[in-house]
Design a protein around this motif. Sequence first.
Motif, PDB file in Angstrom:
ATOM      1  N   UNK A 123       0.832  -1.202   0.000  1.00  0.00           N
ATOM      2  CA  UNK A 123       0.000   0.000   0.000  1.00  0.00           C
ATOM      3  C   UNK A 123       0.870   1.256   0.000  1.00  0.00           C
ATOM      4  N   UNK A 124       0.243   2.421   0.172  1.00  0.00           N
ATOM      5  CA  UNK A 124       0.978   3.693   0.121  1.00  0.00           C
ATOM      6  C   UNK A 124       1.996   3.832   1.245  1.00  0.00           C
ATOM      7  N   UNK A 125       1.832   3.087   2.332  1.00  0.00           N
ATOM      8  CA  UNK A 125       2.781   3.116   3.453  1.00  0.00           C
ATOM      9  C   UNK A 125       3.827   2.013   3.340  1.00  0.00           C
ATOM     10  N   UNK A 126       3.879   1.366   2.192  1.00  0.00           N
ATOM     11  CA  UNK A 126       4.813   0.257   1.923  1.00  0.00           C
ATOM     12  C   UNK A 126       4.579  -0.933   2.856  1.00  0.00           C
ATOM     13  N   UNK A 127       3.323  -1.101   3.277  1.00  0.00           N
ATOM     14  CA  UNK A 127       2.931  -2.258   4.074  1.00  0.00           C
ATOM     15  C   UNK A 127       2.287  -3.271   3.136  1.00  0.00           C
ATOM     16  N   UNK A 128       2.555  -4.553   3.373  1.00  0.00           N
ATOM     17  CA  UNK A 128       1.956  -5.594   2.550  1.00  0.00           C
ATOM     18  C   UNK A 128       0.446  -5.535   2.644  1.00  0.00           C
ATOM     19  N   UNK A 129      -0.207  -5.800   1.508  1.00  0.00           N
ATOM     20  CA  UNK A 129      -1.657  -5.862   1.458  1.00  0.00           C
ATOM     21  C   UNK A 129      -2.059  -6.994   0.515  1.00  0.00           C
ATOM     22  N   UNK A 130      -3.228  -7.532   0.732  1.00  0.00           N
ATOM     23  CA  UNK A 130      -3.775  -8.527  -0.193  1.00  0.00           C
ATOM     24  C   UNK A 130      -4.868  -7.901  -1.050  1.00  0.00           C
ATOM     25  N   UNK A 131      -5.135  -6.622  -0.839  1.00  0.00           N
ATOM     26  CA  UNK A 131      -6.198  -5.916  -1.545  1.00  0.00           C
ATOM     27  C   UNK A 131      -5.627  -5.194  -2.765  1.00  0.00           C
ATOM     28  N   UNK A 132      -5.886  -5.689  -3.979  1.00  0.00           N
ATOM     29  CA  UNK A 132      -5.351  -5.036  -5.173  1.00  0.00           C
ATOM     30  C   UNK A 132      -5.802  -3.582  -5.311  1.00  0.00           C
ATOM     31  N   UNK A 133      -6.991  -3.247  -4.801  1.00  0.00           N
ATOM     32  CA  UNK A 133      -7.531  -1.896  -4.952  1.00  0.00           C
ATOM     33  C   UNK A 133      -6.689  -0.832  -4.255  1.00  0.00           C
ATOM     34  N   UNK A 134      -5.962  -1.198  -3.206  1.00  0.00           N
ATOM     35  CA  UNK A 134      -5.153  -0.202  -2.488  1.00  0.00           C
ATOM     36  C   UNK A 134      -3.653  -0.374  -2.742  1.00  0.00           C
ATOM     37  N   UNK A 135      -3.303  -1.277  -3.621  1.00  0.00           N
ATOM     38  CA  UNK A 135      -1.881  -1.507  -3.926  1.00  0.00           C
ATOM     39  C   UNK A 135      -1.296  -0.304  -4.644  1.00  0.00           C
TER      40      UNK A 135
END
Length: 172
Positions: free
Chosen positions: A130-142
């Motif tokens: 995400x914008x904070x360089x944290x891993x995400x599984x949500x493509x919409x916020x990547x």
Amino acid sequence: MDNQFALRTMVEGHPPTYASSIGSGNQLTDNHEPGSGWTTSSNNDTIIINKPASRDDESIIYNESTGDPYPNEIIYFVQNGKLLRRRLANSAATDNALTTSCPEAQASSSCPSDNELAEYVSDFSFTLYDTNHQQTTNPAIARAVRLNLTMERGAFGETVNITNSITTELRN
């Protein structure tokens, strides 16, 4: 086996850096899609890159009614040990430079074959951030993606494995 070349081609040919987002599923029509459509999933070795449609001069094509760019979709997937790139051109974008591609068996002059980027692929995966360089599984916020590619081939009675990765930021 050159998986670094395949990864560089992914980020330079139709790069995620030009992408507006990662798609969770394809929105454009693909007459050759898998039964339930394309879905971004590391488990299925598939990622959908939403890239603004552009003309030959690379100027972006905007939808006059919304003010947003028309999206094209670039789909990277593994099939039969090959990393392939499918291109889905948005037909509503007048003067779109991108041409939709097809599986090799259905390719024609109006629908060229998908691009083969690598063979002997044993794993293609990715990590979204995400914008904070944290891993995400949500493509919409990547906002960034790390692409990982492992190739494996037998040679002279040995198994040779090569693994590489590359990380790139998405366009905002």
